[in-house]
Enzyme design. Structure first.
Site, PDB file in Angstrom:
ATOM      1  N   MET A  33      34.264 -81.079  18.887  1.00 37.35           N
ATOM      2  CA  MET A  33      32.930 -80.988  19.498  1.00 37.35           C
ATOM      3  C   MET A  33      31.856 -81.372  18.487  1.00 37.35           C
ATOM      4  SD  MET A  33      33.049 -77.947  22.274  1.00 37.35           S
ATOM      5  CE  MET A  33      32.691 -76.615  21.151  1.00 37.35           C
ATOM      6  N   LEU A  36      30.811 -81.871  12.354  1.00 40.10           N
ATOM      7  CA  LEU A  36      32.081 -81.875  11.626  1.00 40.10           C
ATOM      8  C   LEU A  36      31.951 -81.282  10.231  1.00 40.10           C
ATOM      9  CD1 LEU A  36      33.472 -85.369  12.692  1.00 40.10           C
ATOM     10  CD2 LEU A  36      33.743 -83.129  13.805  1.00 40.10           C
ATOM     11  N   GLY A  39      37.160 -78.753   7.801  1.00 41.41           N
ATOM     12  CA  GLY A  39      38.278 -78.344   8.662  1.00 41.41           C
ATOM     13  C   GLY A  39      38.648 -79.473   9.614  1.00 41.41           C
ATOM     14  N   HIS A  40      37.637 -80.037  10.276  1.00 41.53           N
ATOM     15  CA  HIS A  40      37.895 -81.177  11.166  1.00 41.53           C
ATOM     16  C   HIS A  40      38.493 -82.349  10.376  1.00 41.53           C
ATOM     17  CE1 HIS A  40      34.303 -79.249  13.259  1.00 41.53           C
ATOM     18  NE2 HIS A  40      35.197 -79.242  14.213  1.00 41.53           N
ATOM     19  N   LYS A 152      42.756 -72.727  13.355  1.00 39.76           N
ATOM     20  CA  LYS A 152      41.542 -71.915  13.433  1.00 39.76           C
ATOM     21  C   LYS A 152      41.396 -71.308  14.829  1.00 39.76           C
ATOM     22  CE  LYS A 152      37.295 -70.497  12.604  1.00 39.76           C
ATOM     23  NZ  LYS A 152      36.695 -70.507  13.901  1.00 39.76           N
ATOM     24  N   GLN A 156      43.909 -71.074  21.428  1.00 35.47           N
ATOM     25  CA  GLN A 156      43.676 -72.371  22.071  1.00 35.47           C
ATOM     26  C   GLN A 156      44.859 -73.310  21.826  1.00 35.47           C
ATOM     27  OE1 GLN A 156      39.833 -74.594  21.767  1.00 35.47           O
ATOM     28  NE2 GLN A 156      40.925 -75.807  20.260  1.00 35.47           N
ATOM     29  N   LEU A 187      35.967 -72.260   7.820  1.00 39.11           N
ATOM     30  CA  LEU A 187      34.907 -73.203   8.197  1.00 39.11           C
ATOM     31  C   LEU A 187      34.790 -73.244   9.715  1.00 39.11           C
ATOM     32  CD1 LEU A 187      35.435 -76.295   5.842  1.00 39.11           C
ATOM     33  CD2 LEU A 187      34.207 -74.163   5.408  1.00 39.11           C
ATOM     34  N   SER A 188      33.554 -73.279  10.200  1.00 41.12           N
ATOM     35  CA  SER A 188      33.299 -73.353  11.633  1.00 41.12           C
ATOM     36  C   SER A 188      31.917 -73.939  11.845  1.00 41.12           C
ATOM     37  CB  SER A 188      33.352 -71.952  12.249  1.00 41.12           C
ATOM     38  OG  SER A 188      32.785 -71.972  13.554  1.00 41.12           O
ATOM     39  N   SER A 189      31.779 -74.782  12.876  1.00 46.03           N
ATOM     40  CA  SER A 189      30.458 -75.341  13.188  1.00 46.03           C
ATOM     41  C   SER A 189      29.463 -74.212  13.441  1.00 46.03           C
ATOM     42  CB  SER A 189      30.542 -76.240  14.418  1.00 46.03           C
ATOM     43  OG  SER A 189      31.586 -77.181  14.264  1.00 46.03           O
TER      44      SER A 189
HETATM   45  P1  AMP Z   1      35.692 -77.704  17.475  1.00 42.41           P
HETATM   46  O1  AMP Z   1      34.864 -78.882  17.096  1.00 42.41           O
HETATM   47  O2  AMP Z   1      35.184 -76.408  16.974  1.00 42.41           O
HETATM   48  O3  AMP Z   1      36.068 -77.700  18.936  1.00 42.41           O
HETATM   49  O4  AMP Z   1      37.076 -77.899  16.706  1.00 42.41           O
HETATM   50  C1  AMP Z   1      37.822 -79.082  16.828  1.00 42.41           C
HETATM   51  C2  AMP Z   1      39.161 -78.876  16.186  1.00 42.41           C
HETATM   52  O5  AMP Z   1      38.995 -78.548  14.815  1.00 42.41           O
HETATM   53  C3  AMP Z   1      39.942 -77.723  16.819  1.00 42.41           C
HETATM   54  O6  AMP Z   1      41.309 -78.097  16.928  1.00 42.41           O
HETATM   55  C4  AMP Z   1      39.752 -76.619  15.817  1.00 42.41           C
HETATM   56  O7  AMP Z   1      40.805 -75.673  15.825  1.00 42.41           O
HETATM   57  C5  AMP Z   1      39.720 -77.387  14.516  1.00 42.41           C
HETATM   58  N1  AMP Z   1      39.078 -76.616  13.451  1.00 42.41           N
HETATM   59  C6  AMP Z   1      37.857 -76.013  13.508  1.00 42.41           C
HETATM   60  N2  AMP Z   1      37.611 -75.352  12.360  1.00 42.41           N
HETATM   61  C7  AMP Z   1      38.696 -75.534  11.566  1.00 42.41           C
HETATM   62  C8  AMP Z   1      39.051 -75.099  10.244  1.00 42.41           C
HETATM   63  N3  AMP Z   1      38.239 -74.318   9.513  1.00 42.41           N
HETATM   64  N4  AMP Z   1      40.242 -75.474   9.749  1.00 42.41           N
HETATM   65  C9  AMP Z   1      41.080 -76.262  10.486  1.00 42.41           C
HETATM   66  N5  AMP Z   1      40.805 -76.713  11.720  1.00 42.41           N
HETATM   67  C10 AMP Z   1      39.629 -76.358  12.258  1.00 42.41           C
END
Ligand code: AMP
Length: 283
Positions: A33, A36, A39-40, A152, A156, A187-189
Site C-alpha cells: 500500500m 515504502l 520492510g517492503h 509482519k 494476513q 517497521l510499519s507505514s
Molecule cells: P503494507 O504496505 O503495509 O500493506 O505491506 C505490504 C507488505 O509488506 C505486506 O506483505 C506486509 O506484511 C509487508 N511488511 C510490512 N512491514 C514489514 C516489515 N517491517 N517487515 C517485513 N515485511 C513487512
C-alpha cells in the site's frame, strides 16, 4: 518524474508481463500500500532472488479499511516509493487507479472462512475480506509465478495462503521476515503516526513479546506468560492490548492450555494513542 517504469492499467500491466514471459522470465509480485520502508524493500530483494522480473503493486485498498479507520490520512508518496523501488531492483511499479481494481458495479467478495472472530478478525471484521479480494484480484491481473508477503502481517499471510490453496491459484507464496528498527520496533507505514513520546514507548511491544518467547521456551504456561506480557505492554505506556495469543504457526489454531511442546507463533496487537501496532515472533 519517478525513476521507475510505472503502469496504471491491467491492460498495460499484462502487455508488459506478457512480453517478459515470452522471453522465459519468471515473475514475482510484491503487493503493497505504498509509503515504502525497508520492510517492503526486503520483500523486493527476496522476490529478486526467486524471479527474473519483480513487479511491486501500490494500491491503498479502501476495502480493507473500516469506516472509522485511517484511509484518508494513510501516508502516500508515490514518487518517493518509485525511487526506493528502482534502487532496490524492482523492474515495474503497478499503481492502478481505484476503478482499475473496483470498476463500476464491482460486486465480488472473497471471504476466507478461517480464523473467524480471531485476533485481527475480531477487531476488524471486514478487513480480511478486503485483503483477500484485492490480493485475489492482483494475482489474477498479474498472474505472477511468485508473490511475496511479510510475516509482519502474520495472520494476513495465513489468510492468503489459505485462499491460494483453496482457489488453486498457480502462484508460490513466499514470506519475508519482519524488518525492525534498531530498538526492535517493527517497521510499519503507520509508525509515521506516532508522536515522539509514543515512538519512545513503541518498542515495548516487541520487548514484551521477546520476554514472552523466552518464558515459553523455558517451559512457562501459555496463559501466565500471555498475562505477564499483557501487563508489561500496558505498564510501558500502551493504552490497550487488543490481543496477545500463542497459536500454531500454520492455520493459527489455538494452543495450550499449559506448557506447549511444539513450534508456535506469538501474535499481538496493541494501541498507542490513535495508532494500532502489530507484532509477532516465532516460539
Ligand atoms: P503494507 O504496505 O503495509 O500493506 O505491506 C505490504 C507488505 O509488506 C505486506 O506483505 C506486509 O506484511 C509487508 N511488511 C510490512 N512491514 C514489514 C516489515 N517491517 N517487515 C517485513 N515485511 C513487512
Amino acid at each position: 518524474m519517478p525513476t521507475i517504469f510505472t503502469v496504471r492499467t491491467v491492460k498495460t500491466l499484462r502487455h508488459q508481463l506478457g512480453a517478459w514471459r515470452d522471453h522465459g522470465a519468471r515473475i514475482a509480485l510484491v503487493p503493497t500500500m505504498g509509503a515504502l520502508h525497508d520492510g517492503h524493500l526486503s520483500l523486493v530483494r527476496l522476490a529478486r532472488n526467486h524471479a527474473d522480473k519483480v513487479v511491486t503493486s501500490l494500491f491503498v485498498n479502501p476495502a480493507q479499511f473500516s469506516p472509522t479507520e485511517d484511509l484518508s490520512r494513510y501516508p502516500r508518496d508515490e514518487a518517493g516509493d518509485g525511487d526506493l523501488l528502482a534502487a532496490a531492483g524492482c523492474d515495474l511499479l503497478y499503481a492502478p487507479a481505484g476503478d482499475e481494481i473496483y470498476p463500476n458495479g464491482f460486486a465480488t467478495v472473497v471471504n476466507v472462512n478461517e480464523q473467524l472472530g480471531s485476533m485481527e478478525d475480531a477487531i476488524r471484521p471486514e478487513h480480511f475480506a478486503g485483503v483477500a479480494t484485492v490480493v485475489a484480484k492482483l494475482l489474477i491481473q498479474a498472474m505472477p509465478d511468485v508473490a511475496v508477503f511479510g510475516e509482519k502481517d502474520y495472520q494476513q499471510l495465513q489468510v492468503i495462503r489459505r485462499m491460494v490453496a483453496d482457489l488453486d491459484l498457480a502462484v508460490d507464496i513466499l514470506a519475508g521476515a519482519i524488518v525492525r528498527n534498531r530498538d526492535g520496533l517493527a517497521l510499519s507505514s503507520r509508525n509515521a503516526y506516532l508522536s515522539p513520546e509514543e515512538r519512545q514507548v513503541a518498542p515495548a511491544l516487541f520487548k514484551a513479546l521477546q520476554g514472552a518467547v523466552v518464558a515459553l521456551n523455558a517451559g512457562g504456561a501459555v496463559e501466565a506468560v500471555e498475562r505477564q506480557a499483557h501487563s508489561a505492554i500496558l505498564a510501558a505506556g500502551f493504552d490497550a492490548v487488543d490481543y496477545i495469543e500463542t497459536r500454531r504457526p500454520a492455520g493459527l489454531t489455538r494452543l495450550g492450555p499449559g506448557v506447549i511442546a511444539e513450534p508456535a507463533r506469538l501474535l499481538a496487537a496493541a494501541r498507542l494513542g490513535k495508532t494500532r501496532l502489530l507484532d509477532n515472533l516465532a516460539v
